[in-house]
Design a protein around this motif. Structure first.
Motif, mmCIF file in Angstrom:
data_model
loop_
_atom_site.group_PDB
_atom_site.id
_atom_site.type_symbol
_atom_site.label_atom_id
_atom_site.label_comp_id
_atom_site.label_asym_id
_atom_site.label_seq_id
_atom_site.Cartn_x
_atom_site.Cartn_y
_atom_site.Cartn_z
ATOM 1 N N VAL A 83 0.827 -1.363 -0.100
ATOM 2 C CA VAL A 83 -0.079 0.050 -0.063
ATOM 3 C C VAL A 83 0.803 1.229 0.039
ATOM 4 O O VAL A 83 2.088 1.276 0.275
ATOM 5 C CB VAL A 83 -0.917 -0.003 1.265
ATOM 6 C CG1 VAL A 83 -2.111 -0.721 0.918
ATOM 7 C CG2 VAL A 83 -0.271 -0.169 2.513
ATOM 8 N N SER A 100 -1.941 -2.095 -7.416
ATOM 9 C CA SER A 100 -3.091 -1.754 -6.619
ATOM 10 C C SER A 100 -3.295 -0.050 -6.677
ATOM 11 O O SER A 100 -2.157 0.506 -6.501
ATOM 12 C CB SER A 100 -2.579 -2.132 -5.516
ATOM 13 O OG SER A 100 -2.508 -3.405 -5.198
ATOM 14 N N ASP A 102 -5.290 2.849 -5.088
ATOM 15 C CA ASP A 102 -6.134 3.262 -4.035
ATOM 16 C C ASP A 102 -6.652 4.852 -4.397
ATOM 17 O O ASP A 102 -5.613 5.500 -4.596
ATOM 18 C CB ASP A 102 -5.426 3.159 -2.790
ATOM 19 C CG ASP A 102 -6.125 3.377 -1.363
ATOM 20 O OD1 ASP A 102 -7.447 3.845 -1.466
ATOM 21 O OD2 ASP A 102 -5.569 3.183 -0.297
ATOM 22 N N THR A 134 -8.297 -11.907 -2.510
ATOM 23 C CA THR A 134 -8.164 -10.532 -1.980
ATOM 24 C C THR A 134 -9.594 -9.942 -1.956
ATOM 25 O O THR A 134 -10.269 -9.293 -1.104
ATOM 26 C CB THR A 134 -7.062 -9.510 -2.261
ATOM 27 O OG1 THR A 134 -5.794 -10.306 -2.125
ATOM 28 C CG2 THR A 134 -6.868 -8.452 -1.450
ATOM 29 N N GLU A 210 -10.960 -2.897 3.849
ATOM 30 C CA GLU A 210 -9.823 -3.089 2.709
ATOM 31 C C GLU A 210 -8.902 -3.982 3.260
ATOM 32 O O GLU A 210 -7.805 -3.578 3.856
ATOM 33 C CB GLU A 210 -9.072 -1.750 2.668
ATOM 34 C CG GLU A 210 -8.679 -0.920 4.021
ATOM 35 C CD GLU A 210 -7.729 0.642 3.483
ATOM 36 O OE1 GLU A 210 -7.042 0.374 2.668
ATOM 37 O OE2 GLU A 210 -7.969 1.412 4.066
ATOM 38 N N MET A 212 -5.593 -6.516 2.667
ATOM 39 C CA MET A 212 -4.254 -6.534 1.926
ATOM 40 C C MET A 212 -3.783 -7.797 2.070
ATOM 41 O O MET A 212 -3.964 -8.374 3.320
ATOM 42 C CB MET A 212 -3.446 -5.613 2.311
ATOM 43 C CG MET A 212 -3.636 -4.072 2.194
ATOM 44 S SD MET A 212 -3.380 -2.860 3.396
ATOM 45 C CE MET A 212 -5.011 -2.820 4.200
ATOM 46 N N HIS A 239 -4.701 -5.664 -2.924
ATOM 47 C CA HIS A 239 -5.579 -4.733 -2.080
ATOM 48 C C HIS A 239 -6.635 -4.296 -2.685
ATOM 49 O O HIS A 239 -6.712 -3.717 -3.870
ATOM 50 C CB HIS A 239 -4.538 -3.560 -1.912
ATOM 51 C CG HIS A 239 -5.262 -2.370 -1.196
ATOM 52 N ND1 HIS A 239 -4.833 -0.904 -1.281
ATOM 53 C CD2 HIS A 239 -6.182 -2.418 -0.064
ATOM 54 C CE1 HIS A 239 -5.302 -0.241 -0.237
ATOM 55 N NE2 HIS A 239 -6.451 -1.162 0.471
ATOM 56 N N GLU A 241 -10.720 -2.473 -1.616
ATOM 57 C CA GLU A 241 -11.413 -1.556 -0.580
ATOM 58 C C GLU A 241 -12.538 -0.824 -1.166
ATOM 59 O O GLU A 241 -12.704 -0.535 -2.344
ATOM 60 C CB GLU A 241 -10.376 -0.348 -0.157
ATOM 61 C CG GLU A 241 -11.173 0.490 0.835
ATOM 62 C CD GLU A 241 -10.184 1.736 1.147
ATOM 63 O OE1 GLU A 241 -10.235 2.283 1.970
ATOM 64 O OE2 GLU A 241 -9.192 2.046 0.218
#
Length: 269
Positions: A83, A100, A102, A134, A210, A212, A239, A241
């Protein structure tokens, strides 16, 4: 104006939830655009520029940019980065990578926050499976957000599913959070633990769920940029979310374009 329960958790009115949904849709549409934009040869900074334009074109503000000094609109974490990766032009995405993304946005003072992990072209089957596990664990956690259940039920469902799928690592120090008039609010939402513990879930709570999940060890470290979290063993991480509202009608996935109806109808039927 902003109601809190005895645990200090913000409780939104129906009108405030509608504002949360509007912010969530900005994020959902932006991530949908980014997912479709990822291709070999791009850089994470290319994606960052796309995200910032999309968010601002909707009259919203990127919530990550400037947050505690973070320099970009999105977190872009490639392969073994878990992350908080900082987008840059220093490397191009290559066929077989996973990234990933975000993303967060503020609209009329309310926050949306969501993340996806995207394959870059064709990827190894083990990475496809990592992403599937995930994402599915996230939905299992979301499905636990029923009025009267407990906060730890979320992490329990996430961990139970991941453990059932193989030898994956779940970083213990990172998890979800409350969201509303701030991006990160009480409570912290673990991705592991025993059920039936912590505050009871109430209608009007909004939580970012979220997970991971790492291909190998759960152990991580932070790079010298003081942001990017990587796996200790160099193996890949995924990841996912969503920001979710607890309602008397079940979870309302604020950052999913369909509100989570399709996936939750399968899990809660």
């Amino acid at each position: 104006m902003f109601k809190k329960n005895r645990h200090g958790i913000q409780i939104k009115s129906p009108e405030q939830l509608e504002k949360m949904r509007a912010a969530g849709l900005v994020v959902g549409r932006t991530l949908d655009l980014l997912r479709r934009s990822v291709e070999p040869g791009m850089t994470p900074l290319d994606l960052d520029a796309i995200a910032e334009k999309a968010i601002r074109d909707e009259g919203a503000i990127p919530s990550f940019k400037g947050y505690q000094g973070f320099p970009a609109t999105i977190c872009a974490s490639v392969n073994h980065e878990v992350v908080h990766g900082i987008p840059s032009n220093e490397r191009k995405l290559r066929e077989g990578d996973i990234i990933s993304i975000d993303c967060g946005a503020i609209l009329e003072g309310w926050h949306g926050d969501s993340a996806v992990t995207v394959p870059v072209g064709e990827v190894a089957p083990a990475l496809t499976e990592l992403m599937r596990v995930t994402e599915e664990s996230m939905w299992r956690g979301i499905a636990a957000l029923g009025v009267g259940r407990h906060l730890s039920d979320v992490g329990y469902e996430v961990e139970k599913y991941v453990r059932s799928q193989g030898k994956y690592g779940i970083p213990q120090e990172y998890g979800g959070h409350g969201i509303g008039t701030e991006m990160h609010m009480d409570p912290w939402v673990a991705n592991h633990g025993r059920p039936g513990r912590g505050p009871a879930l109430e209608a009007g709570m909004c939580l970012a769920i979220e997970p991971m999940v790492n291909m190998g060890t759960a152990r991580t470290r932070v790079l010298d940029d003081d942001w990017t979290v990587v796996t200790i063993d160099g193996k890949a991480s995924a990841h996912f979310e969503h920001s979710v509202a607890v309602t008397h009608n079940g979870p309302w996935v604020l950052t999913a374009l369909d509100g989570g109806k399709e996936r939750l109808s399968q899990l809660l039927s």
